[in-house]
Design a protein around this motif. Structure first.
Motif, PDB file in Angstrom:
ATOM      1  N   THR A 170      52.747  -7.666  35.383  1.00 47.78           N
ATOM      2  CA  THR A 170      53.828  -7.530  35.769  1.00 47.78           C
ATOM      3  C   THR A 170      54.589  -7.094  37.150  1.00 47.78           C
ATOM      4  O   THR A 170      55.437  -6.836  37.700  1.00 47.78           O
ATOM      5  CB  THR A 170      54.986  -8.282  35.161  1.00 47.78           C
ATOM      6  OG1 THR A 170      54.537  -7.050  34.080  1.00 47.78           O
ATOM      7  CG2 THR A 170      54.569  -9.284  34.543  1.00 47.78           C
ATOM      8  N   SER A 171      54.277  -6.005  36.960  1.00 45.00           N
ATOM      9  CA  SER A 171      54.377  -4.914  38.081  1.00 45.00           C
ATOM     10  C   SER A 171      54.381  -4.681  39.289  1.00 45.00           C
ATOM     11  O   SER A 171      55.154  -4.089  39.847  1.00 45.00           O
ATOM     12  CB  SER A 171      53.091  -3.460  37.529  1.00 45.00           C
ATOM     13  OG  SER A 171      52.665  -3.414  36.214  1.00 45.00           O
ATOM     14  N   PRO A 172      54.008  -5.368  39.897  1.00 43.03           N
ATOM     15  CA  PRO A 172      54.371  -6.114  41.134  1.00 43.03           C
ATOM     16  C   PRO A 172      55.349  -6.302  41.278  1.00 43.03           C
ATOM     17  O   PRO A 172      56.119  -5.714  42.419  1.00 43.03           O
ATOM     18  CB  PRO A 172      53.433  -7.704  41.595  1.00 43.03           C
ATOM     19  CG  PRO A 172      53.060  -7.759  41.240  1.00 43.03           C
ATOM     20  CD  PRO A 172      52.440  -6.853  39.657  1.00 43.03           C
ATOM     21  N   ILE A 209      55.834  -7.924  29.869  1.00 41.92           N
ATOM     22  CA  ILE A 209      57.969  -7.922  30.564  1.00 41.92           C
ATOM     23  C   ILE A 209      57.310  -6.783  30.888  1.00 41.92           C
ATOM     24  O   ILE A 209      57.317  -5.948  30.833  1.00 41.92           O
ATOM     25  CB  ILE A 209      58.722  -8.706  29.259  1.00 41.92           C
ATOM     26  CG1 ILE A 209      58.618  -9.865  28.925  1.00 41.92           C
ATOM     27  CG2 ILE A 209      60.149  -7.685  29.819  1.00 41.92           C
ATOM     28  CD1 ILE A 209      60.350  -9.778  28.236  1.00 41.92           C
ATOM     29  N   GLU A 210      57.489  -6.483  31.993  1.00 41.67           N
ATOM     30  CA  GLU A 210      57.916  -5.521  32.479  1.00 41.67           C
ATOM     31  C   GLU A 210      59.080  -4.207  32.756  1.00 41.67           C
ATOM     32  O   GLU A 210      60.516  -4.747  32.173  1.00 41.67           O
ATOM     33  CB  GLU A 210      57.090  -5.271  34.238  1.00 41.67           C
ATOM     34  CG  GLU A 210      57.532  -4.144  34.917  1.00 41.67           C
ATOM     35  CD  GLU A 210      55.637  -4.568  35.215  1.00 41.67           C
ATOM     36  OE1 GLU A 210      55.070  -4.553  34.142  1.00 41.67           O
ATOM     37  OE2 GLU A 210      55.274  -2.603  35.709  1.00 41.67           O
ATOM     38  N   GLY A 211      59.127  -3.579  32.331  1.00 36.52           N
ATOM     39  CA  GLY A 211      60.524  -2.657  32.217  1.00 36.52           C
ATOM     40  C   GLY A 211      60.380  -1.682  34.004  1.00 36.52           C
ATOM     41  O   GLY A 211      59.561  -0.872  33.947  1.00 36.52           O
ATOM     42  N   SER A 288      52.967   2.289  29.440  1.00 38.37           N
ATOM     43  CA  SER A 288      54.341   2.547  30.007  1.00 38.37           C
ATOM     44  C   SER A 288      53.277   4.002  31.049  1.00 38.37           C
ATOM     45  O   SER A 288      52.698   4.854  30.634  1.00 38.37           O
ATOM     46  CB  SER A 288      55.443   2.514  28.751  1.00 38.37           C
ATOM     47  OG  SER A 288      54.901   3.906  28.407  1.00 38.37           O
ATOM     48  N   GLY A 289      54.917   5.351  31.635  1.00 38.35           N
ATOM     49  CA  GLY A 289      54.873   6.569  31.995  1.00 38.35           C
ATOM     50  C   GLY A 289      56.148   6.008  33.003  1.00 38.35           C
ATOM     51  O   GLY A 289      56.917   5.285  32.979  1.00 38.35           O
ATOM     52  N   MET A 290      55.638   7.457  33.491  1.00 40.45           N
ATOM     53  CA  MET A 290      56.347   8.140  34.642  1.00 40.45           C
ATOM     54  C   MET A 290      56.521   7.213  35.506  1.00 40.45           C
ATOM     55  O   MET A 290      55.034   7.928  36.399  1.00 40.45           O
ATOM     56  CB  MET A 290      57.524   9.485  34.569  1.00 40.45           C
ATOM     57  CG  MET A 290      57.552  10.107  33.509  1.00 40.45           C
ATOM     58  SD  MET A 290      59.121   9.694  33.239  1.00 40.45           S
ATOM     59  CE  MET A 290      60.424   9.704  34.495  1.00 40.45           C
ATOM     60  N   ALA A 310      57.911   3.228  33.634  1.00 47.31           N
ATOM     61  CA  ALA A 310      58.398   1.561  33.803  1.00 47.31           C
ATOM     62  C   ALA A 310      57.225   1.230  32.468  1.00 47.31           C
ATOM     63  O   ALA A 310      56.132   3.106  32.108  1.00 47.31           O
ATOM     64  CB  ALA A 310      57.054   1.516  34.701  1.00 47.31           C
ATOM     65  N   PHE A 311      57.451   0.255  32.186  1.00 45.21           N
ATOM     66  CA  PHE A 311      56.301  -0.476  31.230  1.00 45.21           C
ATOM     67  C   PHE A 311      55.756  -1.619  31.135  1.00 45.21           C
ATOM     68  O   PHE A 311      57.208  -2.244  32.069  1.00 45.21           O
ATOM     69  CB  PHE A 311      57.243   0.292  29.759  1.00 45.21           C
ATOM     70  CG  PHE A 311      58.385  -1.057  29.528  1.00 45.21           C
ATOM     71  CD1 PHE A 311      58.189  -1.611  29.030  1.00 45.21           C
ATOM     72  CD2 PHE A 311      59.785   0.139  29.801  1.00 45.21           C
ATOM     73  CE1 PHE A 311      59.897  -2.361  29.260  1.00 45.21           C
ATOM     74  CE2 PHE A 311      60.871  -0.437  29.614  1.00 45.21           C
ATOM     75  CZ  PHE A 311      60.908  -1.832  29.428  1.00 45.21           C
ATOM     76  N   GLY A 312      54.799  -2.047  30.959  1.00 49.46           N
ATOM     77  CA  GLY A 312      54.589  -3.178  30.701  1.00 49.46           C
ATOM     78  C   GLY A 312      53.648  -3.941  29.391  1.00 49.46           C
ATOM     79  O   GLY A 312      53.642  -3.278  28.704  1.00 49.46           O
TER      80      GLY A 312
HETATM   81  N1  PHE Z   1      50.661  -2.925  34.537  1.00 51.43           N
HETATM   82  C1  PHE Z   1      49.690  -2.214  33.665  1.00 51.43           C
HETATM   83  C2  PHE Z   1      48.997  -2.845  32.249  1.00 51.43           C
HETATM   84  O1  PHE Z   1      49.540  -4.165  33.187  1.00 51.43           O
HETATM   85  C3  PHE Z   1      50.975  -1.895  31.874  1.00 51.43           C
HETATM   86  C4  PHE Z   1      52.324  -1.447  32.456  1.00 51.43           C
HETATM   87  C5  PHE Z   1      53.714  -1.201  33.200  1.00 51.43           C
HETATM   88  C6  PHE Z   1      51.241   0.676  32.519  1.00 51.43           C
HETATM   89  C7  PHE Z   1      54.320  -0.589  33.677  1.00 51.43           C
HETATM   90  C8  PHE Z   1      52.658   1.147  32.938  1.00 51.43           C
HETATM   91  C9  PHE Z   1      53.375   1.268  33.719  1.00 51.43           C
HETATM   92  O2  PHE Z   1      48.459  -2.645  32.378  1.00 51.43           O
END
Ligand code: PHE
Length: 346
Positions: A170-172, A209-211, A288-290, A310-312
């Motif tokens: 979902t990062s896009p 779920i992306e944050g 996740s990360g900065m 961001a995190f996924g």
């Molecule tokens: N997009 C990464 C994945 O699918 C997860 C992620 C999202 C990592 C946002 C860092 C920040 O594995």
């Protein structure tokens, strides 16, 4: 004739018998009709005397038949009403009811938890282009991390020559939301993602779920607090054990992966089903990360002014852990017994 007719009409037993009498008296060959015809052959004086009697008889018989007919119809309606009465106290037959799939349930729970933290919900397309899914997330054509995504590509390119694919994460939506709305940002983006992969904890389609939080003063501490807060709220317990591991994603720097323990600090199993936990008691839940400053630049923002985290999260995995399923593949089999067992009433 008239009084004989009237009493027979009175005694007629049903509508058929009544119709037979109507034909007998008033039909073309009927006896009253025959009398009417005799009028023509009478002398004027005779006619003047007979006509009112004959016409009177005809009217009397016709009226009696109509009255008796109305009586029959009323009786028929009565008996229908009596026999077809509805018993409104009977229980209605139960229509089969669907249930809310655990994945939808978890997505709703997460949307609520994050709404309390001030996040709104964003969405993006499942059929994505190469630029949003990879390039703008700091994965150039030749980046080795692309290989780890087991991507489903479409054979054709779009009108602008972009390679199209099923989004692998979902990062896009991070990129789309920064490009569309600028900063500051506080969103989650739930949805389906696709990778060519399948075993007890991987399916070719799954949910994330992306944050994304972008603002002027965001640091790693905000990320850690947010993840701990949401996971405790989600699992509804303070004793869950999280493990944060340094990691690598091209689009975050630094990067952190988060695992959740099947067991609490005393070794008691507190999450998941009753079977043997796959792995060694930890389940990888999220990356996740900065946000990498290159990503902020790609999305058209100034990385010296804006930064964030961001995190996924794997939604299906959250559901497995909270509601105790051991095999992810059953989520998407559509087995009615599984849905009845694990589904939620709407
Ligand atoms: N997009 C990464 C994945 O699918 C997860 C992620 C999202 C990592 C946002 C860092 C920040 O594995």
């Amino acid at each position: 004739l008239q009084s004989g007719a009237l009493s027979r009409i009175e005694e007629a037993s049903d509508a058929d018998a009544l119709e037979a009498l109507r034909i007998e008296y008033l039909g073309k060959q009927g006896s009253i009709s025959a009398l009417m015809k005799t009028l023509g052959k009478m002398s004027p004086e005779e006619r003047q005397e007979q006509a009112p009697k004959i016409q009177g008889a005809r009217t009397a018989v016709a009226d009696a038949i109509a009255a008796r007919k109305a009586q029959f119809e009323a009786e028929e309606l009565e008996s229908k009403l009596a026999s077809e009465r509805l018993d409104l106290t009977l229980p209605a037959p139960q229509a089969p009811r669907g249930s809310v799939h655990p994945v939808s349930q978890v997505m709703d729970e997460l949307a609520e938890i994050f709404a309390d933290l001030g996040f709104s919900v964003a969405t993006g397309p499942e059929i994505e282009d190469d630029w949003h899914n990879f390039t703008a997330l700091n994965m150039a054509e030749t980046h080795p991390a692309r290989a780890m995504h087991d991507t489903f590509y479409f054979p054709d390119r779009d009108a602008d020559g972009n390679r199209m694919l099923l989004r692998t994460h979902t990062s896009p939506v991070q990129i789309r939301s920064m490009v569309a709305n600028g900063a500051p940002i506080r969103i989650i983006a739930p949805g389906r993602v696709y990778r060519s992969d399948s075993d007890a904890t991987h399916t070719p389609m799954f949910h994330q779920i992306e944050g994304l939080v972008i603002d002027r003063d965001i640091n790693l501490g905000h990320l850690k607090w947010t993840l701990e807060t949401f996971l405790k709220a989600f699992f509804e317990r303070d004793d869950i054990v999280l493990r944060l591991r340094p990691s690598y994603f091209p689009f975050t720097e630094p990067s952190v992966e988060v695992d959740v323990g099947w067991k609490d600090v005393n070794g008691r199993r507190v999450l998941g089903g009753d079977g043997d936990a796959p792995g060694h008691g930890w389940m990888e839940l999220l990356g996740s990360g900065m946000v990498n400053r290159r990503v902020i630049e790609f999305a058209g923002l100034d990385p010296d002014e804006w930064q964030g985290f961001a995190f996924g999260v794997g939604v299906d995995r959250l559901a497995m852990l909270k509601y105790g399923m051991d095999d992810l593949r059953a989520f998407f089999d559509g087995d009615q017994r599984w849905l009845d067992h694990y589904g939620f009433s709407p």
